[in-house]
Enzyme design. Structure first.
Site, PDB file in Angstrom:
ATOM      1  N   LYS A  10       0.848  -1.195   0.000  1.00 44.52           N
ATOM      2  CA  LYS A  10       0.000   0.000   0.000  1.00 44.52           C
ATOM      3  C   LYS A  10       0.881   1.242   0.000  1.00 44.52           C
ATOM      4  CE  LYS A  10       0.954   1.497   4.318  1.00 44.52           C
ATOM      5  NZ  LYS A  10       1.635   2.777   4.597  1.00 44.52           N
ATOM      6  N   VAL A  96      11.394  -4.920   2.616  1.00 46.27           N
ATOM      7  CA  VAL A  96      11.137  -5.071   4.050  1.00 46.27           C
ATOM      8  C   VAL A  96      11.383  -3.737   4.760  1.00 46.27           C
ATOM      9  CG1 VAL A  96      11.867  -6.280   6.143  1.00 46.27           C
ATOM     10  CG2 VAL A  96      11.758  -7.510   3.962  1.00 46.27           C
ATOM     11  N   LEU A 100       5.580   0.311   3.331  1.00 49.37           N
ATOM     12  CA  LEU A 100       4.630  -0.163   2.325  1.00 49.37           C
ATOM     13  C   LEU A 100       3.705  -1.250   2.860  1.00 49.37           C
ATOM     14  CD1 LEU A 100       7.129  -0.354  -0.690  1.00 49.37           C
ATOM     15  CD2 LEU A 100       5.470   1.459  -0.211  1.00 49.37           C
ATOM     16  N   GLY A 102       4.289  -4.245   3.984  1.00 51.71           N
ATOM     17  CA  GLY A 102       4.541  -5.602   3.515  1.00 51.71           C
ATOM     18  C   GLY A 102       4.178  -6.662   4.542  1.00 51.71           C
ATOM     19  N   GLY A 103       4.619  -6.488   5.783  1.00 53.88           N
ATOM     20  CA  GLY A 103       4.296  -7.455   6.833  1.00 53.88           C
ATOM     21  C   GLY A 103       2.815  -7.499   7.132  1.00 53.88           C
ATOM     22  N   SER A 105       0.395  -6.760   5.051  1.00 54.13           N
ATOM     23  CA  SER A 105      -0.271  -7.387   3.916  1.00 54.13           C
ATOM     24  C   SER A 105      -0.095  -8.901   3.943  1.00 54.13           C
ATOM     25  CB  SER A 105       0.269  -6.812   2.606  1.00 54.13           C
ATOM     26  OG  SER A 105      -0.496  -7.256   1.512  1.00 54.13           O
ATOM     27  N   ASP A 137      -2.278  -1.538  10.329  1.00 52.09           N
ATOM     28  CA  ASP A 137      -2.482  -1.567   8.876  1.00 52.09           C
ATOM     29  C   ASP A 137      -3.126  -2.855   8.387  1.00 52.09           C
ATOM     30  OD1 ASP A 137      -1.469   0.960   8.392  1.00 52.09           O
ATOM     31  OD2 ASP A 137       0.558   0.261   7.941  1.00 52.09           O
TER      32      ASP A 137
END
Length: 290
Positions: A10, A96, A100, A102-103, A105, A137
């Site tokens: 994101k 990482v 964004l 990542g974790g 998501s 998130d």
């Protein structure tokens, strides 16, 4: 049984921090949208054992309870008394510790996938409520698409997708601690973005207004401490991006670009001095349970 699921990154088109709450969290107001840069999560049922196994070729991905995908599986197992295990394979494409999600998501994709694998029959709303227990998130990442996020980030109000454009991202070779950024944020001294105006611009599909209104209050901290992030912003503007902003607490910077030729110029220019550069599109669709 085996399932494979995309876990998209994101970006924050607008991010404001309003105040610090009595519970220690910060009250936020932000517009987030998913982009076509995604990890791949593969889930394999382990009916004969009770373990959660994390597998990844990326050495920065923890294989224990520090991993948010692990936490998602553990939460479902404990909440619904699941007596079987799962192997979770994570193929990383999202950088990482990049701002964004990542974790988050990965955790959201694990929730959606295990809901199907273990036939739990939960709705997206129920999965998002569980996800909020893992991280702020995760709730948004359960839904995907574009949304206004409030509270500590877990209260999600869907809004239309922005008009289509290119998103060029560049991440310098540094890590940024989100907790440290929030600790050093002086809310009385920062310029707050107009999040409501951003929502209205998206609703009327006004690309020019969206570009004018991008804003992230956390830049006030990260750009001062990490001059390389400020340098990427300056170069992205110089190469011709329509709008440039840091995502989340950083250090990734993204540029919005309408035209293919200009996107290529920005992308090529950044590749000259930054290793991790991506050119992707925004994702219009919210996730479904299918």
């Amino acid at each position: 049984m085996r399932l494979s699921i995309k876990a998209p990154a994101k970006i924050n088109l607008s991010l404001d921090v309003l105040y610090k709450r009595p519970d220690g969290y910060h009250e936020v107001k932000m517009v987030m949208t998913t982009i076509d840069l995604a990890d791949r999560i593969e889930l394999v049922a382990l009916p004969e054992e009770d373990a959660i196994r994390i597998v990844s070729q990326n050495r920065f991905v923890p294989d224990d309870c520090r991993n948010l995908a692990y936490q998602a599986a553990k939460l479902l197992k404990e909440t619904f008394s699941i007596r079987q295990g799962v192997a979770i394979s994570i193929t990383k494409h999202i950088p990482v510790a990049a701002g964004l999600a990542g974790g988050s998501s990965n955790a959201a994709a694990t929730l959606r996938g295990l809901n199907k694998l273990w036939q739990l029959g939960l709705t997206l709303d129920e999965l998002a409520e569980l996800g909020a227990k893992i991280g702020s998130d995760v709730a948004f990442c359960v839904y995907g698409g574009t949304a206004l996020a409030t509270g500590r980030g877990e209260i999600i109000t869907p809004i239309p997708s922005p008009p289509p454009c290119w998103v060029v991202l560049a991440k310098p070779p540094i890590g940024v601690s989100t907790a440290e950024v929030y600790r050093n944020l002086e809310l009385e001294r920062v310029s707050h973005p107009d999040v409501d105006a951003m929502v209205r611009a998206i609703e009327r599909q006004d690309y020019a207004a969206i570009c004018r209104l991008v804003g992230n209050v956390l830049e006030e901290v990260t750009l001062k401490k990490y001059p390389e992030v400020a340098h990427i912003k300056e170069q992205m503007k110089r190469f011709g991006a329509d709008a440039v902003l840091m995502s989340g607490s950083g250090p990734t910077v993204f540029g919005l670009i309408e035209h293919d030729s200009r996107m290529q110029r920005v992308y090529n220019g950044l590749r000259g001095f930054c290793d991790q550069v991506f050119a992707v599109r925004m994702l219009g669709e919210r996730h479904s349970l299918d």
